[in-house]
Design an enzyme around this catalytic site. Structure first.
Site, PDB file in Angstrom:
ATOM      1  N   LYS A  42     -62.395 -11.875  70.506  1.00 23.27           N
ATOM      2  CA  LYS A  42     -63.262 -13.014  70.300  1.00 23.27           C
ATOM      3  C   LYS A  42     -64.707 -12.701  70.673  1.00 23.27           C
ATOM      4  CE  LYS A  42     -59.515 -15.978  71.944  1.00 23.27           C
ATOM      5  NZ  LYS A  42     -59.105 -16.862  73.054  1.00 23.27           N
ATOM      6  N   GLY A  43     -64.890 -11.552  71.338  1.00 21.67           N
ATOM      7  CA  GLY A  43     -66.201 -11.229  71.909  1.00 21.67           C
ATOM      8  C   GLY A  43     -67.340 -11.155  70.915  1.00 21.67           C
ATOM      9  N   GLU A  97     -68.760  -5.251  67.132  1.00 21.56           N
ATOM     10  CA  GLU A  97     -68.066  -5.293  68.427  1.00 21.56           C
ATOM     11  C   GLU A  97     -69.029  -5.796  69.508  1.00 21.56           C
ATOM     12  OE1 GLU A  97     -65.522  -5.479  70.086  1.00 21.56           O
ATOM     13  OE2 GLU A  97     -64.737  -3.593  70.876  1.00 21.56           O
ATOM     14  N   ASP A  98     -68.484  -6.423  70.541  1.00 18.59           N
ATOM     15  CA  ASP A  98     -69.350  -6.893  71.626  1.00 18.59           C
ATOM     16  C   ASP A  98     -69.763  -5.756  72.553  1.00 18.59           C
ATOM     17  OD1 ASP A  98     -66.780  -6.565  72.631  1.00 18.59           O
ATOM     18  OD2 ASP A  98     -66.667  -8.520  73.607  1.00 18.59           O
ATOM     19  N   ASP A 101     -66.691   0.321  75.869  1.00 17.50           N
ATOM     20  CA  ASP A 101     -66.555   0.714  77.269  1.00 17.50           C
ATOM     21  C   ASP A 101     -65.832   2.067  77.318  1.00 17.50           C
ATOM     22  OD1 ASP A 101     -66.346   0.636  80.028  1.00 17.50           O
ATOM     23  OD2 ASP A 101     -64.809  -0.906  80.085  1.00 17.50           O
ATOM     24  N   LYS A 129     -71.504   0.941  77.112  1.00 19.19           N
ATOM     25  CA  LYS A 129     -71.394   1.417  78.505  1.00 19.19           C
ATOM     26  C   LYS A 129     -70.945   2.862  78.438  1.00 19.19           C
ATOM     27  CE  LYS A 129     -68.910  -2.066  80.687  1.00 19.19           C
ATOM     28  NZ  LYS A 129     -68.066  -2.592  81.789  1.00 19.19           N
ATOM     29  N   PHE A 150     -69.392  -4.939  85.226  1.00 18.15           N
ATOM     30  CA  PHE A 150     -68.601  -5.874  84.423  1.00 18.15           C
ATOM     31  C   PHE A 150     -69.483  -7.066  84.051  1.00 18.15           C
ATOM     32  CE2 PHE A 150     -65.611  -9.245  83.467  1.00 18.15           C
ATOM     33  CZ  PHE A 150     -64.773  -8.582  82.575  1.00 18.15           C
ATOM     34  N   VAL A 151     -69.764  -7.188  82.756  1.00 17.23           N
ATOM     35  CA  VAL A 151     -70.692  -8.221  82.294  1.00 17.23           C
ATOM     36  C   VAL A 151     -69.961  -9.339  81.553  1.00 17.23           C
ATOM     37  CG1 VAL A 151     -72.718  -6.720  82.186  1.00 17.23           C
ATOM     38  CG2 VAL A 151     -71.198  -6.870  80.205  1.00 17.23           C
ATOM     39  N   ASP A 157     -66.154 -12.488  78.018  1.00 10.30           N
ATOM     40  CA  ASP A 157     -65.478 -13.407  78.953  1.00 10.30           C
ATOM     41  C   ASP A 157     -64.954 -12.706  80.196  1.00 10.30           C
ATOM     42  OD1 ASP A 157     -63.374 -11.927  77.603  1.00 10.30           O
ATOM     43  OD2 ASP A 157     -61.985 -13.354  78.494  1.00 10.30           O
ATOM     44  N   ARG A 163     -67.955 -17.239  77.991  1.00  7.61           N
ATOM     45  CA  ARG A 163     -68.367 -16.777  76.660  1.00  7.61           C
ATOM     46  C   ARG A 163     -69.595 -17.527  76.144  1.00  7.61           C
ATOM     47  NH1 ARG A 163     -64.313 -13.448  74.514  1.00  7.61           N
ATOM     48  NH2 ARG A 163     -62.173 -14.024  75.022  1.00  7.61           N
TER      49      ARG A 163
HETATM   50  P1  5GP Z   1     -62.852  -0.369  75.513  1.00 10.72           P
HETATM   51  O1  5GP Z   1     -61.619  -0.231  74.701  1.00 10.72           O
HETATM   52  O2  5GP Z   1     -64.051   0.296  74.886  1.00 10.72           O
HETATM   53  O3  5GP Z   1     -62.634   0.090  76.936  1.00 10.72           O
HETATM   54  O4  5GP Z   1     -63.159  -1.894  75.699  1.00 10.72           O
HETATM   55  C1  5GP Z   1     -63.550  -2.723  74.688  1.00 10.72           C
HETATM   56  C2  5GP Z   1     -63.248  -4.166  75.015  1.00 10.72           C
HETATM   57  O5  5GP Z   1     -63.065  -4.369  76.431  1.00 10.72           O
HETATM   58  C3  5GP Z   1     -64.412  -5.042  74.622  1.00 10.72           C
HETATM   59  O6  5GP Z   1     -64.255  -5.508  73.330  1.00 10.72           O
HETATM   60  C4  5GP Z   1     -64.342  -6.146  75.663  1.00 10.72           C
HETATM   61  O7  5GP Z   1     -63.488  -7.164  75.206  1.00 10.72           O
HETATM   62  C5  5GP Z   1     -63.724  -5.514  76.882  1.00 10.72           C
HETATM   63  N1  5GP Z   1     -64.751  -5.124  77.869  1.00 10.72           N
HETATM   64  C6  5GP Z   1     -65.179  -3.882  78.191  1.00 10.72           C
HETATM   65  N2  5GP Z   1     -66.127  -3.923  79.142  1.00 10.72           N
HETATM   66  C7  5GP Z   1     -66.325  -5.216  79.418  1.00 10.72           C
HETATM   67  C8  5GP Z   1     -67.225  -5.916  80.313  1.00 10.72           C
HETATM   68  O8  5GP Z   1     -68.052  -5.366  81.036  1.00 10.72           O
HETATM   69  N3  5GP Z   1     -67.124  -7.283  80.305  1.00 10.72           N
HETATM   70  C9  5GP Z   1     -66.239  -7.951  79.516  1.00 10.72           C
HETATM   71  N4  5GP Z   1     -66.254  -9.277  79.611  1.00 10.72           N
HETATM   72  N5  5GP Z   1     -65.403  -7.336  78.670  1.00 10.72           N
HETATM   73  C10 5GP Z   1     -65.447  -5.987  78.623  1.00 10.72           C
END
Ligand code: 5GP
Length: 181
Positions: A42-43, A97-98, A101, A129, A150-151, A157, A163
């Site tokens: 949903k991000g 994508e939001d 990470d 990140k 962590f944002v 969210d 959100r």
């Molecule tokens: P990844 O698979 O790259 O580790 O993570 C991607 C997803 O993890 C993002 O779409 C998001 O939903 C969540 N995520 C990663 N870092 C953060 C953060 O700092 N804050 C929040 N709220 N969600 C995060």
């Protein structure tokens, strides 16, 4: 500022300016083409809604919902919860994508969407990140590069809250611990 935040990392005006720039770049790169935007729910919702207003090209919009996170910790396992409605074969696909990470979610998305034979496949993320990367993913468009914090806000969210905040903020440690289920 919301009481659960430690600081505002990206204020609204900065977000707006960054997203406008992204929209202009994408419009130039895809000039004369129709781009199929695939939002990751949903991000992506607030970001995608604002980004498309700055696109001067034709767009199609579709969504996927994946899960990789539970609370503030990545489980490392990515699953498709909701799939695309449209066929993307032969289309110019841009994933919206939001935040990237570990990169595991985008790695999964790229692998998954490639099997459907799009004409092109790129990633546009509001936040990156890079210090947390576990899987290497090629990101074509990045709004903001942020430190390992962590944002929340602007679509992001913590356990489905925050959100709606119109900025990106860093959640207080006490808010994370206090709300863990
Ligand atoms: P990844 O698979 O790259 O580790 O993570 C991607 C997803 O993890 C993002 O779409 C998001 O939903 C969540 N995520 C990663 N870092 C953060 C953060 O700092 N804050 C929040 N709220 N969600 C995060």
């Amino acid at each position: 500022m919301h009481k659960d935040l430690e600081e505002i990392l990206i204020p609204t005006a900065e977000l707006n300016a960054g997203i406008k720039k992204l929209g202009e770049r994408i419009s130039l790169d895809y000039a004369g083409r129709c781009v199929s935007l695939v939002g990751v729910l949903k991000g992506c919702v607030l970001f995608m809604a604002d980004l498309v207003k700055h696109l001067s090209i034709d767009t199609r919009m579709d969504f996927m919902m994946l899960s990789s996170y539970s609370g503030a910790q990545s489980t490392g396992v990515v699953r498709t919860i909701l799939d695309l409605k449209e066929n993307i074969e032969g289309r110019d696909v841009l994933i919206i994508e939001d935040i990237v990470d570990s990169g595991l979610t985008m790695h999964y998305m790229l692998q998954n969407l490639r099997t459907r034979h799009p004409k092109s496949l790129e990633i546009c993320t509001l936040l990156d990140k890079p210090s947390c990367r576990k899987a290497k993913v090629p990101i074509k468009y990045t709004g903001f590069t942020i430190p390992d914090k962590f944002v929340v806000g602007y679509g992001l969210d913590y356990n489905e809250i925050y959100r709606n905040l119109p900025y990106i903020g860093v959640l207080k440690k006490s808010a994370i611990e206090g709300k863990k289920t």
